[in-house]
Design a protein around this motif. Structure first.
Motif, PDB file in Angstrom:
ATOM      1  N   ILE A  96      57.281  31.682  36.955  1.00 18.24           N
ATOM      2  CA  ILE A  96      56.274  30.947  36.207  1.00 18.24           C
ATOM      3  C   ILE A  96      56.790  29.566  35.803  1.00 18.24           C
ATOM      4  O   ILE A  96      56.023  28.594  35.768  1.00 18.24           O
ATOM      5  CB  ILE A  96      55.805  31.744  34.964  1.00 18.24           C
ATOM      6  CG1 ILE A  96      54.536  31.098  34.383  1.00 18.24           C
ATOM      7  CG2 ILE A  96      56.903  31.828  33.919  1.00 18.24           C
ATOM      8  CD1 ILE A  96      53.376  31.009  35.325  1.00 18.24           C
ATOM      9  N   VAL A  97      58.102  29.436  35.542  1.00 21.13           N
ATOM     10  CA  VAL A  97      58.659  28.116  35.232  1.00 21.13           C
ATOM     11  C   VAL A  97      58.527  27.200  36.449  1.00 21.13           C
ATOM     12  O   VAL A  97      58.148  26.027  36.331  1.00 21.13           O
ATOM     13  CB  VAL A  97      60.121  28.235  34.777  1.00 21.13           C
ATOM     14  CG1 VAL A  97      60.783  26.856  34.720  1.00 21.13           C
ATOM     15  CG2 VAL A  97      60.199  28.899  33.406  1.00 21.13           C
ATOM     16  N   CYS A  98      58.828  27.747  37.641  1.00 22.67           N
ATOM     17  CA  CYS A  98      58.655  26.966  38.877  1.00 22.67           C
ATOM     18  C   CYS A  98      57.196  26.559  39.057  1.00 22.67           C
ATOM     19  O   CYS A  98      56.891  25.428  39.459  1.00 22.67           O
ATOM     20  CB  CYS A  98      59.131  27.768  40.080  1.00 22.67           C
ATOM     21  SG  CYS A  98      60.919  27.978  40.185  1.00 22.67           S
ATOM     22  N   MET A  99      56.286  27.476  38.750  1.00 24.47           N
ATOM     23  CA  MET A  99      54.858  27.168  38.888  1.00 24.47           C
ATOM     24  C   MET A  99      54.420  26.105  37.885  1.00 24.47           C
ATOM     25  O   MET A  99      53.563  25.273  38.185  1.00 24.47           O
ATOM     26  CB  MET A  99      54.024  28.437  38.721  1.00 24.47           C
ATOM     27  CG  MET A  99      54.062  29.359  39.919  1.00 24.47           C
ATOM     28  SD  MET A  99      52.856  30.708  39.773  1.00 24.47           S
ATOM     29  CE  MET A  99      53.007  31.470  41.390  1.00 24.47           C
ATOM     30  N   ASN A 100      55.001  26.128  36.696  1.00 25.55           N
ATOM     31  CA  ASN A 100      54.689  25.092  35.709  1.00 25.55           C
ATOM     32  C   ASN A 100      55.053  23.708  36.235  1.00 25.55           C
ATOM     33  O   ASN A 100      54.281  22.745  36.105  1.00 25.55           O
ATOM     34  CB  ASN A 100      55.433  25.355  34.409  1.00 25.55           C
ATOM     35  CG  ASN A 100      54.844  26.498  33.609  1.00 25.55           C
ATOM     36  OD1 ASN A 100      53.698  26.895  33.808  1.00 25.55           O
ATOM     37  ND2 ASN A 100      55.630  27.053  32.702  1.00 25.55           N
ATOM     38  N   TYR A 101      56.252  23.601  36.824  1.00 23.26           N
ATOM     39  CA  TYR A 101      56.671  22.317  37.381  1.00 23.26           C
ATOM     40  C   TYR A 101      55.838  21.956  38.610  1.00 23.26           C
ATOM     41  O   TYR A 101      55.528  20.775  38.841  1.00 23.26           O
ATOM     42  CB  TYR A 101      58.156  22.353  37.732  1.00 23.26           C
ATOM     43  CG  TYR A 101      59.047  22.270  36.520  1.00 23.26           C
ATOM     44  CD1 TYR A 101      58.995  21.157  35.680  1.00 23.26           C
ATOM     45  CD2 TYR A 101      59.944  23.287  36.211  1.00 23.26           C
ATOM     46  CE1 TYR A 101      59.820  21.071  34.557  1.00 23.26           C
ATOM     47  CE2 TYR A 101      60.758  23.215  35.086  1.00 23.26           C
ATOM     48  CZ  TYR A 101      60.692  22.099  34.269  1.00 23.26           C
ATOM     49  OH  TYR A 101      61.494  22.016  33.146  1.00 23.26           O
ATOM     50  N   TYR A 102      55.509  22.944  39.400  1.00 23.28           N
ATOM     51  CA  TYR A 102      54.635  22.750  40.558  1.00 23.28           C
ATOM     52  C   TYR A 102      53.310  22.139  40.106  1.00 23.28           C
ATOM     53  O   TYR A 102      52.834  21.152  40.676  1.00 23.28           O
ATOM     54  CB  TYR A 102      54.412  24.108  41.228  1.00 23.28           C
ATOM     55  CG  TYR A 102      53.502  24.139  42.442  1.00 23.28           C
ATOM     56  CD1 TYR A 102      54.029  24.406  43.711  1.00 23.28           C
ATOM     57  CD2 TYR A 102      52.127  23.958  42.332  1.00 23.28           C
ATOM     58  CE1 TYR A 102      53.206  24.472  44.827  1.00 23.28           C
ATOM     59  CE2 TYR A 102      51.294  24.010  43.444  1.00 23.28           C
ATOM     60  CZ  TYR A 102      51.841  24.277  44.686  1.00 23.28           C
ATOM     61  OH  TYR A 102      51.010  24.334  45.791  1.00 23.28           O
ATOM     62  N   TYR A 103      52.722  22.736  39.070  1.00 25.11           N
ATOM     63  CA  TYR A 103      51.421  22.259  38.570  1.00 25.11           C
ATOM     64  C   TYR A 103      51.514  20.825  38.055  1.00 25.11           C
ATOM     65  O   TYR A 103      50.605  20.017  38.259  1.00 25.11           O
ATOM     66  CB  TYR A 103      50.923  23.181  37.455  1.00 25.11           C
ATOM     67  CG  TYR A 103      49.559  22.800  36.932  1.00 25.11           C
ATOM     68  CD1 TYR A 103      48.404  23.267  37.545  1.00 25.11           C
ATOM     69  CD2 TYR A 103      49.419  21.954  35.821  1.00 25.11           C
ATOM     70  CE1 TYR A 103      47.146  22.893  37.079  1.00 25.11           C
ATOM     71  CE2 TYR A 103      48.175  21.584  35.352  1.00 25.11           C
ATOM     72  CZ  TYR A 103      47.036  22.062  35.978  1.00 25.11           C
ATOM     73  OH  TYR A 103      45.795  21.682  35.520  1.00 25.11           O
ATOM     74  N   ALA A 104      52.618  20.508  37.407  1.00 24.04           N
ATOM     75  CA  ALA A 104      52.759  19.198  36.773  1.00 24.04           C
ATOM     76  C   ALA A 104      53.067  18.079  37.757  1.00 24.04           C
ATOM     77  O   ALA A 104      52.735  16.916  37.491  1.00 24.04           O
ATOM     78  CB  ALA A 104      53.860  19.255  35.714  1.00 24.04           C
ATOM     79  N   THR A 105      53.673  18.399  38.903  1.00 26.11           N
ATOM     80  CA  THR A 105      54.208  17.325  39.757  1.00 26.11           C
ATOM     81  C   THR A 105      53.695  17.308  41.195  1.00 26.11           C
ATOM     82  O   THR A 105      53.490  16.242  41.761  1.00 26.11           O
ATOM     83  CB  THR A 105      55.741  17.424  39.821  1.00 26.11           C
ATOM     84  OG1 THR A 105      56.119  18.690  40.393  1.00 26.11           O
ATOM     85  CG2 THR A 105      56.356  17.309  38.436  1.00 26.11           C
TER      86      THR A 105
END
Length: 295
Positions: A96-105
């Motif tokens: 989910i942390v990877c997905m958070n960064y994915y969503y943001a960038t």
């Protein structure tokens, strides 16, 4: 006797009809894009988009009520999968942390990357395909203004997890300290889906390696999971993104007289177009004006 001076005829004034024909021809003729102009256009367009998106009046109560109505409609259709995905993925911290960064960038990185790739390798098609992106983004602003909608993570009593807030992820404008500078009720349509699908279609249409084309198709599908896992969008927000993209393609066809994908790879004044015309019969490269795939 002196010669009688020849009276010059005044140049005919172009009629409105001829001006319209000239404009139509101009819009339908592929031309080589200019880097500085395109860079300025992209920067200006995104600035205007962000300015207008964030200037939409804050209609919190209406946006929350619409979110409940949308969720009820999804339940009626039996497609309310957001809560299950949100909680399931949140239980795997690294994912989910990877997905958070994915969503943001990634929607910035990939979209800009595809624009640069089209600019260099497909200059004849670049303007038309770029126009689809601009039109889609512009149309999305109407959705944000006329249909303010709260994302799942801001739905009181919905039991959705704000994954950026919970895991203290850096870089997102959607949660935490940065949310004050971004419109939190602009969930419909989802431009993460609109932009990622735009990228996928361009990659599938013009890329040569099959693995690149397949990755291009996977990109919006994975993005769909990400926007729901992070609590930022409902499934129907994604549908709204696809509808907006389809409308962008439709308007572009009307403006340019043909699909963005039917433009030649190189404009007539591009040296690479002349190289292909000079290529002997039996050459492996596509002829000028063809619509085959590319590097």
């Amino acid at each position: 006797m002196g010669e009688t001076p020849t009276q010059e005829r005044p140049l005919p004034t172009p009629s409105p009809k001829s001006r319209a024909a000239q404009l139509r021809t101009y819009m339908r003729t592929p031309r080589r894009p200019r880097f500085v102009v395109e860079l300025a256009l992209v920067a200006l367009s995104y600035w205007v988009y962000s300015l207008i998106r964030n200037a939409v009046p804050n209609r919190e109560s209406l946006a929350i009520q619409r979110a409940w109505d949308l969720l009820d409609f999804e339940k009626w259709l039996h497609i309310d999968v957001e809560h299950s995905i949100n909680h399931a993925v949140n239980s795997v911290t690294w994912l989910i942390v990877c997905m958070n960064y994915y969503y943001a960038t990634l929607h910035f990185i990939v979209t800009i990357g595809v624009l640069v790739w089209l600019f260099h390798w497909h200059p004849g098609r670049y303007r038309a395909v770029r126009t689809v992106l601009f039109l889609t983004t512009g149309l999305a602003l109407f959705g944000y203004f006329f249909y303010a909608l709260a994302p799942p993570r801001l739905l009181p009593g919905g039991d959705f997890i704000d994954t950026v807030l919970v895991h203290h992820t850096w870089g997102s404008l959607a949660s935490g300290d940065m949310k004050s500078v971004s419109n939190q009720y602009a969930a419909m349509p989802s431009m993460h889906i609109g932009w990622s699908t735009w990228c996928a279609l361009a990659i599938w249409k013009f890329a040569r390696p099959m693995w690149v084309r397949v990755l291009g198709l996977i990109y919006p599908l994975f993005t769909l999971v990400v926007i729901m896992a992070t609590g930022n969008h409902f499934l129907l927000d994604a549908v709204g993104g696809w509808i907006t993209l389809a409308a962008g393609f439709g308007i572009q066809c009307l403006v340019n007289g043909r699909s963005a994908y039917k433009f030649p790879r190189y404009p007539p004044d591009d040296p690479r177009s002349r190289e292909k015309l000079d290529e002997p019969p039996g050459g492996q490269r596509e002829p000028a004006g063809a619509s085959s795939t590319s590097p």
